[in-house]
Every structure is written in structure tokens, then in C-alpha cells.
Design an enzyme around this catalytic site. Structure first.
Site, PDB file in Angstrom:
ATOM      1  N   SER A 104      39.228  44.167  39.789  1.00  0.00           N
ATOM      2  CA  SER A 104      38.252  44.582  38.787  1.00  0.00           C
ATOM      3  C   SER A 104      37.420  43.397  38.293  1.00  0.00           C
ATOM      4  CB  SER A 104      38.971  45.305  37.646  1.00  0.00           C
ATOM      5  OG  SER A 104      38.061  46.000  36.854  1.00  0.00           O
ATOM      6  N   ASP A 249      30.604  45.751  37.289  1.00  0.00           N
ATOM      7  CA  ASP A 249      31.649  44.782  37.615  1.00  0.00           C
ATOM      8  C   ASP A 249      31.957  44.863  39.118  1.00  0.00           C
ATOM      9  OD1 ASP A 249      32.952  47.256  37.592  1.00  0.00           O
ATOM     10  OD2 ASP A 249      34.797  46.442  36.749  1.00  0.00           O
ATOM     11  N   ASP A 251      34.185  46.196  41.063  1.00  0.00           N
ATOM     12  CA  ASP A 251      34.585  47.448  41.719  1.00  0.00           C
ATOM     13  C   ASP A 251      33.811  48.657  41.195  1.00  0.00           C
ATOM     14  OD1 ASP A 251      36.006  47.263  39.261  1.00  0.00           O
ATOM     15  OD2 ASP A 251      37.491  48.715  39.957  1.00  0.00           O
ATOM     16  N   ASP A 253      33.302  50.266  38.329  1.00  0.00           N
ATOM     17  CA  ASP A 253      33.744  51.318  37.400  1.00  0.00           C
ATOM     18  C   ASP A 253      33.338  51.003  35.965  1.00  0.00           C
ATOM     19  OD1 ASP A 253      35.575  49.301  36.890  1.00  0.00           O
ATOM     20  OD2 ASP A 253      37.366  50.538  37.189  1.00  0.00           O
TER      21      ASP A 253
END
Length: 462
Positions: A104, A249, A251, A253
Site C-alpha cells: 500500500s 497511492d 495500489d 485504493d
């Protein structure tokens, strides 16, 4: 080196000794545990796999694929993908679970295995405990040579995910096209650099300045989308006379926006704005976690609907959303969960809904931001020492403020009219986080300092 084994997955820094970092041995062990758990739980020998663009991704990906094949599991490998895309793919592929290789917002030395159930949602606390127990017992049964799993490379989900976003009734592509937005994006050299330009093109946004859209894992700045890390896009938005900036970010999400004057829209307000748009068109309840801004509650109640708070953590938000039949929810870190699409934080869904909202609003993004209740969150922490009895400490603070509305579903949250303070023990560091919110920064900080002073007094007396 660090290795954190939690109910939602395993994450750590690459390298070091087994058990002290995210080494190949640890990756194989936990992949084998999760793969075995999926087969035991569902009888389904198919798992979807995707990863962000961080440097260690290919190495981790190879180990995960080999381990799953060794268990006799068929792997649907999406390659470079996003967390929400893998979440969408799991039920579509009728898989027993999913694994996303991403740490993340953590820096480049980190990676992680995020674990999804057959619905494409993060596994529950109970499920996570079962996986960890299985990893520790290492009682894995690997497949014989004729029963090894296949690997199917599938690169269709970029388009499939975008098509699903465009099909949402509240996404108005014509309105977005007509608005002719000029946009700057920062995708931190991860997979947002593949997905966000493609989404914007599909939405009819043609004037796009791309910052860091090369998915090579070389993060140009701290990848957490906080104001102090977004100085470059702030300047670029002003330089380009753009209507707004969009930041995700690694990833994809988490989502935040930059105003046309280079100021921050505020990641806490990503959910507030999208929820406002959804509520204007679909009456229903909302949910965010206890540490998120009160502005969502204000906007929800103004719309005549009900707001509920959950414990911190995406799986807790999702559970509360299902329990209360919420139509929109998420977290104050820029995470939008829109059940009409799927139960997971999704920046692609967030961008499409937000741009529709801004297009229909018809004025600048800064004016949209100023239309919402103004709150400030102050974030503080207290470092713990081994002799501290945290449960007792929180109990004594609770007793001191027992006449105020409070919640103990996740640490202790105390409310004072339109201000609040939330104390919770960190799962990953020896600290108590103390978040407070008020209508201005000074009041928020004073409230935090008052609670910190109370804690110090209690510690002295004990």
C-alpha cells in the site's frame, strides 16, 4: 528488518533473516497457509493474483505462483494491477480467494500479501487467525507432479474494471466530457500510472498532465498521499492552470485531490464529497471508521439519512456497512467503498463519481470544498513502556469522561458536542494514537493535549 503477521495478511521489509523480514521462506510459508486454507474452506482450487509495481513485486509474484501451483491451485495472474481490480476479479473468475502483492502506502523496501475471500473482500479476523495458525503448524499437503496447478495470465481486467465503473448509474460520462476538465495526476510510479490515464480517457478527460506514471516502483516521494508529500503536484496544478489534481497511492485504493490553487482538498473530504453526491441521488445510510471526520455525519444527517461509525480497518467498515445497509462508506484516508460496485476501497470508482459531482456542481473544486463543514484533525501519539497497563489506562480515562457520549468498540472515542477524541493502541507500533477533531486546529490540539495531560496524571497516580 520487520515482519508483521496480522489477520489481514503479512507484510514486511524485503531481505534479512527468515522470520525477521519478508524473505522468500516467509512468502512461501504464508502463501502455502492461505492457499491451503482457501481449498479447505471453499473446495475451490483457483486463486486470483495481482500486484502493484514495487521493485520486489516480480520476485514475490514468482514465489507466490510457484507455491500455489505446488498446492495444485490454478492461478489467475493479473500481473500489474490494483487492489480494487483484484477484488473485482475474484468473484468474476469464480475463484476461492485472491492475493494482492502490495504494501500500500509503505516505502519501497516493504511488500505484503493482502488476502481476499471468495467474495473479493478482505478476510475476516477469524479467517485471518485460521490462516496464521495454519502457517505456524506448517501442515501443508502439496500436490503430486500430475496435479500441479496451472497459471493463466489474464490482462483483460484493466478494461473490465473500467467498464464496470462506466456502467455505474451515477457516473455521468457526458457531464464529465462537457466539463472539459484539465487535470494533473500523480501515480507515484506504480500501477495507477496504467489504470488512471486509461480511466480518464474512457471518461472523456483529454487534457491530462501525467506525473510519475511509469510503473517501475521507483517512488519519487513518500508514497502516502499526505500534503507534505504532494508539493510537486501542487505546484504543477498551478503552473498548468489545471482544474484539479488527482493523487493515488501505489495500489490505487486511496484517493485525494488537489484544488485549482494548489491547496489540498483534504483526503478526509474525498469520502465526504463522494458521499454527498451519492446521497443527493440515492437516499441511504453511510459508514466511516471512528477516526474519520465528523463532516460525513453532518452531510449524511443533512440529507435525512443515518450515519454509523465502525472500528478502524476496512473489513470493519464493510461489516458495519452490510449491517446497516449503507449505500456509501469508507475511511478518512481517501478510501471510497461503494457497494453498487463492490465492497472494497476503490480509487477508480471514487474518481468517476467525484468528477461527475464536480461537473454537475459547475464551479471550482475549492468552492465545492468550502461548501462542506470545516473540521481539523490533530494526530498525536504516546509511546508505551512495557509496564503500562493499557486496558486499565483507557478504563480510567473512560471513567473520567463517563458523562460524555463515548464508544469502546475500538479503543476509546469520546465526543464533546462537535468535537471528539479517539484513543487506540497501534497494532504495529508500541504507541497509543490520539486523534482529535474540532472546528479549528487550535481547539483540536488543545483537546488532544488535555487528554494527554489526563493520561500522564493517571500514570503518575498509578
Amino acid at each position: 528488518m520487520t515482519l508483521i503477521k496480522s489477520i489481514s495478511g503479512i507484510r514486511g521489509t524485503i531481505g534479512g533473516q527468515a522470520g525477521n523480514g519478508l524473505t522468500p521462506i516467509d512468502i512461501v510459508k504464508f502463501t502455502a497457509a492461505f492457499g491451503s486454507w482457501v481449498v479447505q474452506k471453499t473446495g475451490n482450487k483457483r486463486i486470483v493474483l495481482g500486484r502493484d509495481a514495487r521493485i520486489s513485486g516480480e520476485m514475490v509474484n514468482n514465489l507466490v505462483i510457484g507455491t500455489l501451483q505446488g498446492l495444485g491451485i490454478e492461478v489467475i495472474d493479473l500481473g500489474l494491477s490494483t487492489t480494487p481490480t483484484v477484488e473485482v476479479a475474484v468473484p468474476d473468475e469464480q475463484a476461492g480467494g485472491g492475493i494482492i502483492l502490495t504494501a500500500s502506502h509503505n516505502p519501497k523496501q516493504w511488500n505484503a500479501l493482502k488476502l481476499l475471500n471468495h467474495d473479493g473482500e478482505f478476510i475476516s479476523d477469524l479467517d485471518g487467525k485460521e490462516v496464521l495458525d495454519l502457517a505456524e503448524s506448517a501442515s501443508f499437503e502439496f500436490a503430486e507432479v500430475d496435479k500441479l496447478g496451472k497459471v493463466i495470465k489474464n490482462d483483460t481486467y484493466l478494461q473490465k474494471h473500467i467498464d464496470k465503473v462506466l456502467a455505474l448509474p451515477l457516473v455521468d460520462v457526458d457531464a464529465i466530457k462537457k466539463a472539459d476538465f484539465k487535470v494533473v495526476i500523480d501515480c507515484v510510479n506504480s500501477t495507477g500510472g496504467i489504470f488512471i490515464p486509461a480511466l480518464l480517457k474512457a471518461l472523456g478527460v483529454t487534457r491530462v498532465t501525467e506525473l510519475y506514471c511509469e510503473p517501475n516502483g521507483q517512488f519519487p516521494h513518500n508514497p502516502e498521499p499526505l500534503p507534505e508529500n504532494l508539493t510537486e503536484i501542487s505546484k504543477e496544478v498551478q503552473k498548468q492552470n489545471a482544474d484539479l489534481g488527482i493523487v493515488v497511492d501505489p495500489d490505487v485504493d486511496r484517493l485525494c485531490f488537489v484544488n485549482e490553487d494548489g491547496s489540498m482538498f483534504g483526503e478526509e473530504y474525498t469520502l465526504v464529497a463522494v458521499a454527498d453526491y451519492v446521497l443527493k441521488n440515492t437516499p441511504g445510510n453511510t459508514v466511516s471508521n471512528l477516526s474519520s471526520t465528523r463532516a460525513l455525519r453532518d452531510v449524511t444527517e443533512k440529507a435525512g439519512s443515518e450515519y454509523n461509525a465502525s472500528a478502524v480497518g476496512e473489513v470493519n467498515v464493510v461489516n458495519k456497512m452490510k449491517e446497516t445497509n449503507a449505500i456509501i462508506g469508507g475511511e478518512g484516508n481517501g478510501g471510497i467503498i461503494y457497494p453498487e460496485s463492490h465492497y472494497g476501497r476503490d480509487a477508480l470508482v471514487g474518481i468517476a463519481l467525484f468528477l461527475t459531482h464536480l461537473a454537475k456542481f459547475g464551479k471550482s473544486i475549492s468552492l465545492l470544498r468550502s461548501s462542506y463543514p470545516q473540521y481539523h484533525i490533530s494526530k498525536n501519539k504516546i509511546t508505551l513502556t512495557p509496564e503500562m497497563d493499557i486496558d486499565n489506562l483507557l478504563k480510567q480515562v473512560e471513567e473520567k469522561y463517563k458523562n460524555q457520549p463515548y464508544s469502546t468498540i475500538d479503543g476509546l472515542k469520546i465526543e464533546f458536542d462537535k468535537t471528539w477524541v479517539h484513543l487506540r493502541r497501534s497494532n504495529t507500533e508500541p504507541i497509543i494514537r490520539i486523534y482529535s477533531e474540532a472546528e479549528n486546529e487550535t481547539i483540536a490540539e488543545n483537546l488532544a493535549n488535555k487528554i494527554i495531560s489526563d493520561i500522564k496524571e493517571i500514570l503518575k497516580l498509578n
